[in-house]
Design a protein around this motif. Structure first.
Motif, PDB file in Angstrom:
ATOM      1  N   GLY A 220      44.601 -91.592  -2.897  1.00 60.05           N
ATOM      2  CA  GLY A 220      44.115 -92.544  -3.909  1.00 60.05           C
ATOM      3  C   GLY A 220      42.604 -92.478  -4.092  1.00 60.05           C
ATOM      4  N   ARG A 221      41.969 -93.649  -4.041  1.00 60.11           N
ATOM      5  CA  ARG A 221      40.517 -93.719  -4.280  1.00 60.11           C
ATOM      6  C   ARG A 221      39.696 -93.093  -3.144  1.00 60.11           C
ATOM      7  NH1 ARG A 221      38.488 -98.113  -1.317  1.00 60.11           N
ATOM      8  NH2 ARG A 221      40.140 -99.435  -0.449  1.00 60.11           N
TER       9      ARG A 221
ATOM     10  N   PRO B 228      46.663 -90.559  -7.345  1.00 61.33           N
ATOM     11  CA  PRO B 228      47.469 -91.711  -6.951  1.00 61.33           C
ATOM     12  C   PRO B 228      47.541 -91.852  -5.428  1.00 61.33           C
ATOM     13  CG  PRO B 228      48.918 -89.892  -7.547  1.00 61.33           C
ATOM     14  CD  PRO B 228      47.502 -89.404  -7.733  1.00 61.33           C
ATOM     15  N   TYR B 229      47.948 -93.027  -4.988  1.00 61.88           N
ATOM     16  CA  TYR B 229      48.166 -93.264  -3.557  1.00 61.88           C
ATOM     17  C   TYR B 229      49.183 -92.266  -3.009  1.00 61.88           C
ATOM     18  CZ  TYR B 229      49.284 -95.925   0.697  1.00 61.88           C
ATOM     19  OH  TYR B 229      49.505 -96.315   1.989  1.00 61.88           O
TER      20      TYR B 229
END
Lengths: 240, 240
Positions: free
Chosen positions: B180-181, B224-225
């Protein structure tokens, strides 16, 4: 090449899981019961575990290729893999799909990988995931493995003792595999690092012969290759 | 306790795999299609992936318990898990078996583990292994993960950058999850350690939305995660 080209067969690396025949995936079961040709390792020590796991699913009309393979992989193993590959190729070339049975997960310490390296470039190939005993053992033991930021380390017991010390120092959670005759070395390192209290021992996970025993009661002589030590995260008491 | 004691229901932690409905095991499929009650997390971000994976197998007469759970686990999550446990208990106490759907492998970073901690001591409990995306990704990418003495390290991208540096230095093979981030931080460490050439990127492994892309082409905003970075063993060229 002949004037009428034959469509090549497809190679499947079929993960069949850790031992319980019900732990095949629906996908592996579908492929296993519909391919014309099934190949599997028969180790020099006489074990044919892979075929035994799926024995009830194999049908009389399916062609079987037992592949004699050495138990441990050395440089001298090359001719065995070349021969197995040649047998498989003889079917793929005439358009027959071949499923190679792989205990556990094919791409994790699997003998299939040496066939994959020889064949995947030449033939359509699909690898079907299988349940790995390295993770399923946590379910059998009833221990959550990793929480949140935990790092999980999978460590072969075949490492030298000084490397075991390095890899096991400061772990969050670990799985130690390929124990067998390497058990005493691992036990010593776990004791040195104060990890014995956290260590769970299991052999033949998910198989009818599965045994869970306190690690301090294990005698080195009886430890099979198919045994694992699990050190779960200390985060067991974590909220929520 | 009443004079006529009711037999307690059984709690199943049901591993349903990484996304492809055909990657359920035969065992998970059998239990899923025969239990009276099915519980699954519905995350605060609206995702109900677990139910979506098995939607075609759920039958109209089965009772469903959607469990609102926070996406990331914090101390403040406790009331959510207490409430979910209470709902499950209400069925177990009247003798109904309950299957809790678990994406991937239940005991590996699974939210089920927090229910297991609350309930396993009070009710008969069985955890059914599931295919973990952390290993299945290697099959989808077509890369053998580990050979012989290789150590495999599973590393959450949520770690601090200095810890990522320590954990990734000197790896044989690694899986980096929960991107993710956190992707830019991981990318920076891989670049520093000269690991970018060996790194494979995959998102939504085995799901219809699966994508495999060169890691240098990933923009941080779109990660995405449910994405993974795989660094396979350098042993690819090993004999045999």
């Amino acid at each position: 090449m002949s004037a009428t080209e034959t469509k090549l067969g497809k190679l499947y690396g079929l993960g069949i899981g850790p031992g319980d025949p019900e732990l095949l995936t629906l996908k592996a079961h579908r492929i296993l019961t519909t391919v014309p040709v099934i190949a599997y390792p028969c180790m020099e020590n006489g074990k044919v575990l892979a075929r035994a796991i799926v024995a009830d699913y194999i049908q009389a009309h399916q062609i079987e290729i037992p592949m004699p393979l050495p138990f441990s992989v050395e440089r001298s193993s090359q001719p065995y893999y070349d021969l197995a590959a040649a047998k498989i190729i003889s079917h793929l070339q005439i358009g027959q799909d071949v499923a190679v049975l792989c205990e556990g997960e094919p791409m994790l310490y699997g003998s299939f990988m040496y066939l994959f390296q020889r064949l995947a470039g030449q033939f359509p190939t699909e690898v079907v995931p299988g349940i790995s005993s390295t993770l399923a053992c946590a379910d059998m033991l009833g221990v959550p493995l990793t929480f949140r930021d935990d790092v999980l380390t999978m460590i072969p017991a075949t490492l030298k003792i000084e490397d075991l010390r390095i890899k096991l120092a400061g772990i969050d959670a670990a799985i130690i595999l390929k124990l067998g005759r390497h058990f005493p070395k691992v036990y010593q390192v776990l004791a040195e690092l104060g990890l014995l209290e956290r260590a769970h021992y299991i052999e033949y996970a998910t198989q009818p012969t599965q045994q869970i025993r306190p690690i301090r009661e294990i005698t080195a002589e009886t430890v099979p290759y198919w045994s694992l030590i699990v050190i779960p995260s200390r985060g067991l008491d974590q909220n929520p």
